[in-house]
Design a protein around this motif. Sequence first.
Motif, PDB file in Angstrom:
ATOM      1  N   GLU A   1      97.240 -41.702 101.794  1.00  0.00           N
ATOM      2  CA  GLU A   1      96.401 -43.025 101.421  1.00  0.00           C
ATOM      3  C   GLU A   1      95.411 -42.809 102.329  1.00  0.00           C
ATOM      4  O   GLU A   1      95.328 -43.027 103.659  1.00  0.00           O
ATOM      5  N   SER A   2      94.095 -43.053 101.586  1.00  0.00           N
ATOM      6  CA  SER A   2      92.897 -43.070 102.402  1.00  0.00           C
ATOM      7  C   SER A   2      92.849 -44.098 103.556  1.00  0.00           C
ATOM      8  O   SER A   2      92.487 -43.991 104.686  1.00  0.00           O
TER       9      SER A   2
ATOM     10  N   ARG B   1      88.461 -39.460  95.795  1.00  0.00           N
ATOM     11  CA  ARG B   1      88.424 -40.278  97.158  1.00  0.00           C
ATOM     12  C   ARG B   1      88.518 -39.294  98.511  1.00  0.00           C
ATOM     13  O   ARG B   1      88.199 -39.866  99.510  1.00  0.00           O
TER      14      ARG B   1
ATOM     15  N   ARG C   1      94.198 -34.572  86.173  1.00  0.00           N
ATOM     16  CA  ARG C   1      95.036 -34.859  87.384  1.00  0.00           C
ATOM     17  C   ARG C   1      94.986 -33.620  88.470  1.00  0.00           C
ATOM     18  O   ARG C   1      94.363 -32.609  88.108  1.00  0.00           O
ATOM     19  N   ALA C   2      95.815 -34.128  89.509  1.00  0.00           N
ATOM     20  CA  ALA C   2      95.397 -32.896  90.612  1.00  0.00           C
ATOM     21  C   ALA C   2      96.399 -31.795  90.139  1.00  0.00           C
ATOM     22  O   ALA C   2      97.335 -32.425  89.263  1.00  0.00           O
TER      23      ALA C   2
ATOM     24  N   ARG D   1      85.377 -39.283 100.815  1.00  0.00           N
ATOM     25  CA  ARG D   1      84.999 -40.305 101.904  1.00  0.00           C
ATOM     26  C   ARG D   1      85.898 -39.772 103.228  1.00  0.00           C
ATOM     27  O   ARG D   1      85.136 -40.177 104.239  1.00  0.00           O
TER      28      ARG D   1
ATOM     29  N   LYS E   1      98.545 -36.919  95.517  1.00  0.00           N
ATOM     30  CA  LYS E   1      97.433 -37.417  95.397  1.00  0.00           C
ATOM     31  C   LYS E   1      96.647 -37.270  96.533  1.00  0.00           C
ATOM     32  O   LYS E   1      96.836 -37.002  97.396  1.00  0.00           O
ATOM     33  N   ALA E   2      95.107 -37.119  96.269  1.00  0.00           N
ATOM     34  CA  ALA E   2      94.091 -36.692  97.392  1.00  0.00           C
ATOM     35  C   ALA E   2      93.614 -38.316  97.851  1.00  0.00           C
ATOM     36  O   ALA E   2      93.592 -38.973  96.932  1.00  0.00           O
TER      37      ALA E   2
ATOM     38  N   GLU F   1      90.607 -50.651  97.909  1.00  0.00           N
ATOM     39  CA  GLU F   1      91.721 -50.100  96.918  1.00  0.00           C
ATOM     40  C   GLU F   1      92.471 -51.164  96.427  1.00  0.00           C
ATOM     41  O   GLU F   1      93.201 -51.143  95.423  1.00  0.00           O
TER      42      GLU F   1
END
Length: 207
Positions: free
Chosen positions: A65-66, A11, A39-40, A14, A52-53, A100
């Motif tokens: 969070e994007s 994600r 996984r990361a 973006r 998390k990315a 999401e």
Amino acid sequence: MIIVHHLENSRSQRILWLLEELRLDYEIKHYKRDPRTMRAPRALKKVHPLGKAPILQEDAVILAESGAIFEHFVQTEKRFGPPRDLHDARRYRLYMHYAEGSLMPPLFAMLVVNKLGLLGRPARKPIMKMLHEHFVYLDEDMADRPYFAGDQLTAADMMMSFPLEAARSRAGLDERYPNLLAWLRRCHERPAYQRALERGGDYAYAG
Ligand SMILES: N[C@@H](CCC(=O)N[C@@H](CS)C(=O)NCC(=O)O)C(=O)O
């Protein structure tokens, strides 16, 4: 200085697209997925406890969070936010959350089911049905305009890019949904999208 903690094939692509559209200066810290688990790496947990990315680092501020990262830049740069037209502004809000909140959960479920092999088989059909319902809804909704919130690209399109790219590569988004495919092509042709691809490295979903 803006730093994007960017995981390959994820994600966070973006966010790079957004920053290229905004023509802001930024640095990328690249992370590779564990080839076995996908996984990361643990290193990302040192930046933010969720690991998390994407993760945005701007001076002393760390933001995960994007959606929150998009809102942050829409607010500071005053671009790619809700259009003036009330209907388009409503669509903008809808798709900022839908990406999401509604579309990623069945896509993630599909990923898990595929990993389970034979064990996951009974769940495949109902999840594909659920996804088909989303795609039909989205394709019909996109019949009369080039972007999710009207005539212009907004943050809502960028939020929607990852789920729809993932859907095209592994969850049945195909020629049955021509408006969505046309929208994807429109996004991918943008020079800023292409620049983000060059800077981001491996991204399996752009093809
Ligand atoms: N809702 C979050 C989801 C973050 C997320 O799950 N990111 C994935 C990348 S697509 C990740 O880091 N996965 C690696 C892992 O969970 O170890 C957002 O939009 O930022």
